[in-house]
Design a protein around this motif. Sequence first.
Motif, PDB file in Angstrom:
ATOM      1  N   ASN A 234      48.009  51.129  24.557  1.00 53.34           N
ATOM      2  CA  ASN A 234      46.796  50.642  23.908  1.00 53.34           C
ATOM      3  C   ASN A 234      46.410  51.486  22.699  1.00 53.34           C
ATOM      4  O   ASN A 234      45.902  50.961  21.699  1.00 53.34           O
ATOM      5  CB  ASN A 234      45.646  50.611  24.915  1.00 53.34           C
TER       6      ASN A 234
ATOM      7  N   THR B 135      31.987  51.650  28.798  1.00 50.75           N
ATOM      8  CA  THR B 135      32.183  51.766  30.255  1.00 50.75           C
ATOM      9  C   THR B 135      31.030  52.535  30.902  1.00 50.75           C
ATOM     10  O   THR B 135      30.694  52.288  32.061  1.00 50.75           O
ATOM     11  CB  THR B 135      33.510  52.477  30.578  1.00 50.75           C
TER      12      THR B 135
ATOM     13  N   ARG C 194      36.019  42.144  26.864  1.00 51.84           N
ATOM     14  CA  ARG C 194      37.153  42.564  27.693  1.00 51.84           C
ATOM     15  C   ARG C 194      36.691  42.959  29.091  1.00 51.84           C
ATOM     16  O   ARG C 194      37.312  42.574  30.103  1.00 51.84           O
ATOM     17  CB  ARG C 194      37.878  43.744  27.036  1.00 51.84           C
ATOM     18  N   GLU C 195      35.601  43.733  29.169  1.00 48.47           N
ATOM     19  CA  GLU C 195      35.084  44.151  30.466  1.00 48.47           C
ATOM     20  C   GLU C 195      34.607  42.948  31.276  1.00 48.47           C
ATOM     21  O   GLU C 195      34.827  42.883  32.487  1.00 48.47           O
ATOM     22  CB  GLU C 195      33.933  45.147  30.283  1.00 48.47           C
ATOM     23  N   TYR C 196      33.961  41.996  30.600  1.00 42.06           N
ATOM     24  CA  TYR C 196      33.498  40.793  31.289  1.00 42.06           C
ATOM     25  C   TYR C 196      34.685  39.995  31.829  1.00 42.06           C
ATOM     26  O   TYR C 196      34.660  39.504  32.964  1.00 42.06           O
ATOM     27  CB  TYR C 196      32.677  39.927  30.340  1.00 42.06           C
ATOM     28  N   TYR C 197      35.736  39.881  31.018  1.00 41.04           N
ATOM     29  CA  TYR C 197      36.946  39.161  31.437  1.00 41.04           C
ATOM     30  C   TYR C 197      37.559  39.836  32.665  1.00 41.04           C
ATOM     31  O   TYR C 197      37.966  39.160  33.620  1.00 41.04           O
ATOM     32  CB  TYR C 197      37.953  39.140  30.291  1.00 41.04           C
ATOM     33  N   ARG C 198      37.609  41.157  32.646  1.00 39.02           N
ATOM     34  CA  ARG C 198      38.169  41.888  33.786  1.00 39.02           C
ATOM     35  C   ARG C 198      37.331  41.667  35.040  1.00 39.02           C
ATOM     36  O   ARG C 198      37.874  41.513  36.146  1.00 39.02           O
ATOM     37  CB  ARG C 198      38.236  43.376  33.466  1.00 39.02           C
ATOM     38  N   GLU C 199      36.014  41.665  34.893  1.00 38.03           N
ATOM     39  CA  GLU C 199      35.135  41.439  36.046  1.00 38.03           C
ATOM     40  C   GLU C 199      35.333  40.038  36.611  1.00 38.03           C
ATOM     41  O   GLU C 199      35.354  39.850  37.829  1.00 38.03           O
ATOM     42  CB  GLU C 199      33.678  41.644  35.630  1.00 38.03           C
TER      43      GLU C 199
ATOM     44  N   LYS D 107      38.078  38.175  36.355  1.00 35.60           N
ATOM     45  CA  LYS D 107      39.385  38.119  37.019  1.00 35.60           C
ATOM     46  C   LYS D 107      39.352  38.836  38.364  1.00 35.60           C
ATOM     47  O   LYS D 107      39.953  38.362  39.337  1.00 35.60           O
ATOM     48  CB  LYS D 107      40.459  38.760  36.120  1.00 35.60           C
ATOM     49  N   ALA D 108      38.643  39.970  38.420  1.00 40.08           N
ATOM     50  CA  ALA D 108      38.536  40.697  39.688  1.00 40.08           C
ATOM     51  C   ALA D 108      37.796  39.860  40.729  1.00 40.08           C
ATOM     52  O   ALA D 108      38.167  39.837  41.905  1.00 40.08           O
ATOM     53  CB  ALA D 108      37.817  42.022  39.469  1.00 40.08           C
TER      54      ALA D 108
END
Length: 351
Positions: free
Chosen positions: A6, A65, A142-147, A149-150
Amino acid sequence: MLTRRNLSINFLVWSLVALFTSTQLYLRSYQSEPELANWWQQFQVQLLVWWVWGFITPFIFWLVTQFQIGQRNLFRNASIHLISSISIVVFYLGCYSLIWNLMTSSKVTLESFASIYVVLFLALFHWHFFIYIAILGFVHAREYYREVKAEELKNLSLEKDLIETQLRMLKMQLQPHFLFNALNSIVSSIHRNKLDTAIDMTTDLSELLRISLAESDVQLVSLQKELDHLKTYLRIEQHRFKDLEVSFEVEQQLTDLNIPNFILQPLVENSIKHGISQKQNSKRINIGAKKEKGQLIISVFNEGPPLKSEQVEGIGLSNIQERLTNVYEGQSSFHIHSVENGVEAEIRIPA
Protein backbone atom coordinates in the motif's frame (compact mmCIF):
# COMPACT_ATOMS: atom_id res chain seq x y z
CA MET A 1 -1.25 0.38 9.36
CA LEU A 2 -0.37 0.62 5.67
CA THR A 3 1.41 -2.43 4.25
CA ARG A 4 4.54 -2.19 2.12
CA ARG A 5 2.40 -2.77 -0.97
CA ASN A 6 0.00 0.00 0.00
CA LEU A 7 2.90 2.37 0.69
CA SER A 8 4.28 1.65 -2.77
CA ILE A 9 0.88 2.36 -4.32
CA ASN A 10 0.66 5.54 -2.22
CA PHE A 11 3.94 6.95 -3.58
CA LEU A 12 3.14 5.79 -7.11
CA VAL A 13 -0.12 7.76 -7.03
CA TRP A 14 1.63 10.92 -5.83
CA SER A 15 4.35 10.41 -8.46
CA LEU A 16 1.66 10.32 -11.17
CA VAL A 17 0.20 13.53 -9.73
CA ALA A 18 3.68 15.07 -9.91
CA LEU A 19 3.99 13.96 -13.55
CA PHE A 20 0.66 15.59 -14.37
CA THR A 21 1.31 18.91 -12.60
CA SER A 22 4.91 19.23 -13.84
CA THR A 23 3.77 18.68 -17.43
CA GLN A 24 1.01 21.25 -16.98
CA LEU A 25 3.44 23.81 -15.51
CA TYR A 26 5.98 23.12 -18.25
CA LEU A 27 3.45 23.69 -21.01
CA ARG A 28 2.30 26.92 -19.39
CA SER A 29 5.93 28.07 -19.04
CA TYR A 30 6.73 27.02 -22.59
CA GLN A 31 3.83 29.02 -23.95
CA SER A 32 5.01 32.25 -22.32
CA GLU A 33 8.83 31.82 -22.25
CA PRO A 34 9.96 28.84 -24.38
CA GLU A 35 13.64 29.47 -23.80
CA LEU A 36 13.26 29.20 -20.00
CA ALA A 37 10.98 26.17 -19.96
CA ASN A 38 12.61 23.20 -18.27
CA TRP A 39 10.42 20.12 -17.83
CA TRP A 40 12.97 18.10 -15.85
CA GLN A 41 13.43 20.85 -13.28
CA GLN A 42 9.66 21.19 -12.98
CA PHE A 43 9.29 17.44 -12.53
CA GLN A 44 11.97 17.29 -9.81
CA VAL A 45 10.30 20.06 -7.83
CA GLN A 46 6.80 18.61 -8.24
CA LEU A 47 7.96 15.09 -7.39
CA LEU A 48 9.51 16.29 -4.15
CA VAL A 49 6.55 18.43 -3.09
CA TRP A 50 3.96 15.75 -3.91
CA TRP A 51 6.01 13.16 -2.11
CA VAL A 52 5.54 15.29 1.00
CA TRP A 53 1.86 14.32 0.66
CA GLY A 54 3.07 10.75 0.26
CA PHE A 55 4.66 10.92 3.73
CA ILE A 56 1.64 12.72 5.21
CA THR A 57 -0.98 10.28 3.83
CA PRO A 58 -0.19 7.37 6.24
CA PHE A 59 -0.57 9.81 9.13
CA ILE A 60 -4.03 10.80 7.85
CA PHE A 61 -4.95 7.10 7.58
CA TRP A 62 -3.90 6.66 11.20
CA LEU A 63 -5.91 9.72 12.27
CA VAL A 64 -9.05 8.30 10.67
CA THR A 65 -8.66 4.96 12.47
CA GLN A 66 -8.32 6.84 15.77
CA PHE A 67 -10.90 9.58 15.18
CA GLN A 68 -13.42 8.30 12.65
CA ILE A 69 -16.19 10.81 11.96
CA GLY A 70 -19.56 9.28 12.75
CA GLN A 71 -22.54 9.69 15.02
CA ARG A 72 -20.41 8.89 18.03
CA ASN A 73 -18.12 11.80 19.05
CA LEU A 74 -19.04 13.66 15.85
CA PHE A 75 -18.16 17.18 17.02
CA ARG A 76 -14.92 16.17 18.73
CA ASN A 77 -13.57 14.08 15.84
CA ALA A 78 -14.64 16.61 13.18
CA SER A 79 -12.86 19.36 15.16
CA ILE A 80 -9.71 17.23 15.39
CA HIS A 81 -9.68 16.74 11.62
CA LEU A 82 -10.32 20.44 10.97
CA ILE A 83 -7.36 21.44 13.14
CA SER A 84 -5.28 18.63 11.65
CA SER A 85 -6.12 19.64 8.06
CA ILE A 86 -5.12 23.28 8.62
CA SER A 87 -1.91 22.29 10.43
CA ILE A 88 -0.92 19.78 7.76
CA VAL A 89 -1.55 22.18 4.87
CA VAL A 90 0.44 24.94 6.62
CA PHE A 91 3.28 22.46 7.17
CA TYR A 92 3.04 21.18 3.58
CA LEU A 93 3.23 24.68 2.09
CA GLY A 94 6.30 25.35 4.26
CA CYS A 95 7.95 22.24 2.78
CA TYR A 96 6.89 23.35 -0.70
CA SER A 97 8.46 26.78 -0.17
CA LEU A 98 11.70 25.29 1.16
CA ILE A 99 11.97 22.81 -1.74
CA TRP A 100 11.30 25.56 -4.28
CA ASN A 101 14.00 27.74 -2.71
CA LEU A 102 16.54 24.90 -2.69
CA MET A 103 15.81 23.85 -6.28
CA THR A 104 15.78 27.34 -7.82
CA SER A 105 18.32 29.28 -5.79
CA SER A 106 21.81 28.64 -4.53
CA LYS A 107 21.08 30.48 -1.28
CA VAL A 108 18.01 30.20 0.91
CA THR A 109 17.19 33.17 3.11
CA LEU A 110 14.35 33.81 5.50
CA GLU A 111 13.17 36.61 3.24
CA SER A 112 13.09 34.45 0.10
CA PHE A 113 11.44 31.63 1.98
CA ALA A 114 8.77 33.94 3.41
CA SER A 115 8.04 35.63 0.09
CA ILE A 116 7.53 32.31 -1.72
CA TYR A 117 5.54 30.93 1.21
CA VAL A 118 3.09 33.85 1.10
CA VAL A 119 2.58 33.38 -2.65
CA LEU A 120 2.02 29.62 -2.25
CA PHE A 121 -0.26 30.08 0.75
CA LEU A 122 -2.52 32.55 -1.07
CA ALA A 123 -2.61 30.48 -4.25
CA LEU A 124 -2.69 26.90 -2.94
CA PHE A 125 -4.03 26.76 0.64
CA HIS A 126 -7.65 26.03 -0.29
CA TRP A 127 -6.62 23.57 -3.01
CA HIS A 128 -4.51 21.50 -0.62
CA PHE A 129 -7.09 21.80 2.15
CA PHE A 130 -9.53 20.03 -0.17
CA ILE A 131 -6.85 17.43 -0.94
CA TYR A 132 -6.82 16.61 2.79
CA ILE A 133 -10.63 16.40 2.76
CA ALA A 134 -10.49 14.11 -0.30
CA ILE A 135 -8.03 11.78 1.46
CA LEU A 136 -10.21 11.89 4.56
CA GLY A 137 -13.28 10.96 2.50
CA PHE A 138 -11.43 8.12 0.77
CA VAL A 139 -10.22 6.59 4.04
CA HIS A 140 -13.69 6.87 5.59
CA ALA A 141 -15.19 5.18 2.53
CA ARG A 142 -12.61 2.41 2.78
CA GLU A 143 -13.29 1.90 6.49
CA TYR A 144 -17.04 1.88 5.87
CA TYR A 145 -16.60 -0.70 3.09
CA ARG A 146 -14.53 -2.89 5.41
CA GLU A 147 -17.16 -2.65 8.15
CA VAL A 148 -19.91 -3.59 5.68
CA LYS A 149 -17.91 -6.59 4.41
CA ALA A 150 -17.13 -7.69 7.97
CA GLU A 151 -20.84 -7.47 8.85
CA GLU A 152 -21.71 -9.49 5.74
CA LEU A 153 -19.18 -12.17 6.68
CA LYS A 154 -20.56 -12.24 10.23
CA ASN A 155 -24.12 -12.63 8.93
CA LEU A 156 -23.02 -15.42 6.58
CA SER A 157 -21.33 -17.18 9.48
CA LEU A 158 -24.46 -16.83 11.64
CA GLU A 159 -26.60 -18.10 8.79
CA LYS A 160 -24.31 -21.09 8.33
CA ASP A 161 -24.39 -21.89 12.05
CA LEU A 162 -28.18 -21.66 12.15
CA ILE A 163 -28.62 -23.88 9.10
CA GLU A 164 -26.24 -26.46 10.56
CA THR A 165 -28.17 -26.39 13.82
CA GLN A 166 -31.42 -26.80 11.91
CA LEU A 167 -30.05 -29.76 9.99
CA ARG A 168 -28.88 -31.39 13.21
CA MET A 169 -32.30 -30.84 14.78
CA LEU A 170 -34.09 -32.22 11.75
CA LYS A 171 -31.77 -35.21 11.69
CA MET A 172 -32.49 -35.80 15.37
CA GLN A 173 -36.21 -35.54 14.76
CA LEU A 174 -36.07 -37.92 11.81
CA GLN A 175 -33.89 -40.51 13.51
CA PRO A 176 -35.62 -43.91 13.45
CA HIS A 177 -35.60 -44.33 17.23
CA PHE A 178 -37.19 -40.92 17.78
CA LEU A 179 -39.92 -41.49 15.21
CA PHE A 180 -40.36 -45.09 16.33
CA ASN A 181 -40.87 -44.10 19.94
CA ALA A 182 -43.22 -41.26 19.03
CA LEU A 183 -45.24 -43.33 16.56
CA ASN A 184 -45.27 -46.33 18.86
CA SER A 185 -46.72 -44.17 21.62
CA ILE A 186 -49.36 -42.88 19.20
CA VAL A 187 -50.31 -46.40 18.09
CA SER A 188 -50.36 -47.60 21.69
CA SER A 189 -52.68 -44.76 22.64
CA ILE A 190 -55.01 -45.65 19.77
CA HIS A 191 -55.09 -49.32 20.83
CA ARG A 192 -55.95 -48.27 24.35
CA ASN A 193 -58.63 -46.01 22.96
CA LYS A 194 -56.84 -42.89 24.16
CA LEU A 195 -57.64 -40.98 21.02
CA ASP A 196 -57.11 -37.56 22.58
CA THR A 197 -53.57 -38.51 23.57
CA ALA A 198 -52.85 -39.90 20.09
CA ILE A 199 -54.19 -36.75 18.45
CA ASP A 200 -52.14 -34.51 20.79
CA MET A 201 -48.93 -36.43 20.09
CA THR A 202 -49.49 -36.39 16.34
CA THR A 203 -50.16 -32.66 16.45
CA ASP A 204 -47.04 -31.97 18.53
CA LEU A 205 -44.84 -34.11 16.28
CA SER A 206 -46.18 -32.34 13.20
CA GLU A 207 -45.67 -28.94 14.83
CA LEU A 208 -42.10 -29.76 15.80
CA LEU A 209 -41.21 -30.70 12.22
CA ARG A 210 -43.02 -27.63 10.88
CA ILE A 211 -41.12 -25.30 13.19
CA SER A 212 -37.76 -26.80 12.20
CA LEU A 213 -38.46 -26.27 8.51
CA ALA A 214 -40.35 -22.97 8.63
CA GLU A 215 -37.87 -21.06 10.81
CA SER A 216 -34.57 -22.25 9.37
CA ASP A 217 -33.63 -18.71 8.29
CA VAL A 218 -34.43 -16.96 11.58
CA GLN A 219 -31.34 -15.91 13.55
CA LEU A 220 -32.93 -14.64 16.76
CA VAL A 221 -36.30 -15.25 18.39
CA SER A 222 -37.88 -14.03 21.58
CA LEU A 223 -37.28 -16.05 24.71
CA GLN A 224 -41.03 -16.70 24.85
CA LYS A 225 -41.05 -18.21 21.36
CA GLU A 226 -38.04 -20.39 22.14
CA LEU A 227 -39.78 -21.66 25.28
CA ASP A 228 -42.95 -22.42 23.29
CA HIS A 229 -40.91 -24.53 20.86
CA LEU A 230 -39.27 -26.26 23.79
CA LYS A 231 -42.60 -27.10 25.38
CA THR A 232 -43.75 -28.73 22.13
CA TYR A 233 -40.68 -30.98 22.17
CA LEU A 234 -41.10 -31.78 25.86
CA ARG A 235 -44.75 -32.78 25.46
CA ILE A 236 -43.65 -35.55 23.11
CA GLU A 237 -40.89 -36.69 25.45
CA GLN A 238 -43.26 -36.75 28.41
CA HIS A 239 -45.17 -39.58 26.72
CA ARG A 240 -41.95 -41.63 26.79
CA PHE A 241 -40.97 -40.64 30.32
CA LYS A 242 -44.21 -40.65 32.24
CA ASP A 243 -42.63 -39.31 35.42
CA LEU A 244 -40.77 -36.49 33.69
CA GLU A 245 -41.31 -33.26 35.57
CA VAL A 246 -40.52 -29.98 33.86
CA SER A 247 -40.64 -26.61 35.57
CA PHE A 248 -40.00 -23.13 34.24
CA GLU A 249 -38.69 -20.31 36.41
CA VAL A 250 -38.65 -17.43 33.96
CA GLU A 251 -39.16 -13.81 34.90
CA GLN A 252 -42.07 -12.54 32.80
CA GLN A 253 -40.39 -9.24 31.89
CA LEU A 254 -37.59 -11.17 30.15
CA THR A 255 -39.74 -13.09 27.67
CA ASP A 256 -39.49 -10.39 24.99
CA LEU A 257 -35.67 -10.51 24.93
CA ASN A 258 -34.13 -12.13 21.86
CA ILE A 259 -31.91 -15.21 22.01
CA PRO A 260 -30.39 -17.44 19.28
CA ASN A 261 -32.99 -19.66 17.65
CA PHE A 262 -33.03 -23.35 18.75
CA ILE A 263 -30.31 -22.79 21.36
CA LEU A 264 -32.18 -24.50 24.22
CA GLN A 265 -33.56 -27.69 22.69
CA PRO A 266 -30.13 -29.39 22.34
CA LEU A 267 -29.52 -28.70 26.04
CA VAL A 268 -32.85 -30.19 27.10
CA GLU A 269 -32.39 -33.13 24.73
CA ASN A 270 -29.06 -33.93 26.37
CA SER A 271 -30.59 -33.48 29.82
CA ILE A 272 -32.95 -36.33 28.97
CA LYS A 273 -30.40 -38.46 27.11
CA HIS A 274 -27.48 -38.13 29.56
CA GLY A 275 -29.41 -37.44 32.75
CA ILE A 276 -33.04 -38.51 33.11
CA SER A 277 -32.67 -41.75 31.15
CA GLN A 278 -29.42 -42.77 32.88
CA LYS A 279 -30.42 -42.83 36.53
CA GLN A 280 -33.43 -44.34 38.25
CA ASN A 281 -35.68 -41.86 40.05
CA SER A 282 -34.26 -38.98 38.02
CA LYS A 283 -37.23 -37.12 36.67
CA ARG A 284 -36.87 -33.37 37.14
CA ILE A 285 -35.77 -30.77 34.61
CA ASN A 286 -35.81 -27.05 35.40
CA ILE A 287 -35.43 -24.25 32.86
CA GLY A 288 -34.71 -20.86 34.40
CA ALA A 289 -34.10 -17.32 33.13
CA LYS A 290 -33.16 -14.22 35.07
CA LYS A 291 -31.41 -10.92 34.55
CA GLU A 292 -28.29 -10.03 36.48
CA LYS A 293 -25.81 -7.18 35.95
CA GLY A 294 -26.96 -6.47 32.41
CA GLN A 295 -26.91 -10.12 31.37
CA LEU A 296 -29.65 -12.62 30.60
CA ILE A 297 -28.82 -15.85 32.41
CA ILE A 298 -30.55 -18.99 31.11
CA SER A 299 -30.05 -22.26 32.96
CA VAL A 300 -31.09 -25.85 32.28
CA PHE A 301 -30.86 -28.25 35.24
CA ASN A 302 -31.54 -31.97 35.18
CA GLU A 303 -31.43 -34.66 37.80
CA GLY A 304 -29.12 -37.54 37.03
CA PRO A 305 -25.51 -38.71 37.21
CA PRO A 306 -22.66 -36.17 37.31
CA LEU A 307 -21.13 -35.00 34.07
CA LYS A 308 -18.29 -37.08 32.69
CA SER A 309 -15.45 -35.39 30.86
CA GLU A 310 -15.82 -37.67 27.83
CA GLN A 311 -19.44 -36.54 27.45
CA VAL A 312 -18.55 -32.91 26.75
CA GLU A 313 -18.04 -33.24 22.99
CA GLY A 314 -21.13 -35.39 22.60
CA ILE A 315 -23.26 -32.85 24.39
CA GLY A 316 -22.40 -30.32 21.70
CA LEU A 317 -20.60 -27.70 23.74
CA SER A 318 -18.50 -26.55 20.80
CA ASN A 319 -21.46 -25.80 18.55
CA ILE A 320 -23.38 -23.85 21.19
CA GLN A 321 -20.25 -21.92 22.20
CA GLU A 322 -19.45 -21.13 18.56
CA ARG A 323 -22.95 -19.81 17.89
CA LEU A 324 -22.87 -17.61 20.97
CA THR A 325 -19.42 -16.28 20.07
CA ASN A 326 -20.51 -15.40 16.53
CA VAL A 327 -23.71 -13.68 17.63
CA TYR A 328 -22.37 -11.78 20.64
CA GLU A 329 -18.69 -11.35 19.71
CA GLY A 330 -17.15 -12.45 22.99
CA GLN A 331 -19.81 -10.91 25.24
CA SER A 332 -21.41 -14.26 26.07
CA SER A 333 -20.46 -17.39 27.98
CA PHE A 334 -21.60 -21.00 28.18
CA HIS A 335 -20.76 -23.46 30.94
CA ILE A 336 -21.97 -26.93 31.87
CA HIS A 337 -21.04 -28.50 35.19
CA SER A 338 -22.10 -31.02 37.78
CA VAL A 339 -24.15 -29.81 40.72
CA GLU A 340 -25.85 -31.55 43.61
CA ASN A 341 -28.11 -34.34 42.29
CA GLY A 342 -27.48 -33.54 38.64
CA VAL A 343 -26.02 -31.31 35.93
CA GLU A 344 -26.61 -27.66 35.09
CA ALA A 345 -25.92 -25.80 31.84
CA GLU A 346 -25.78 -22.02 31.93
CA ILE A 347 -25.84 -19.47 29.11
CA ARG A 348 -25.03 -15.78 29.71
CA ILE A 349 -25.74 -13.21 27.00
CA PRO A 350 -26.14 -9.41 26.93
CA ALA A 351 -29.64 -8.30 27.93
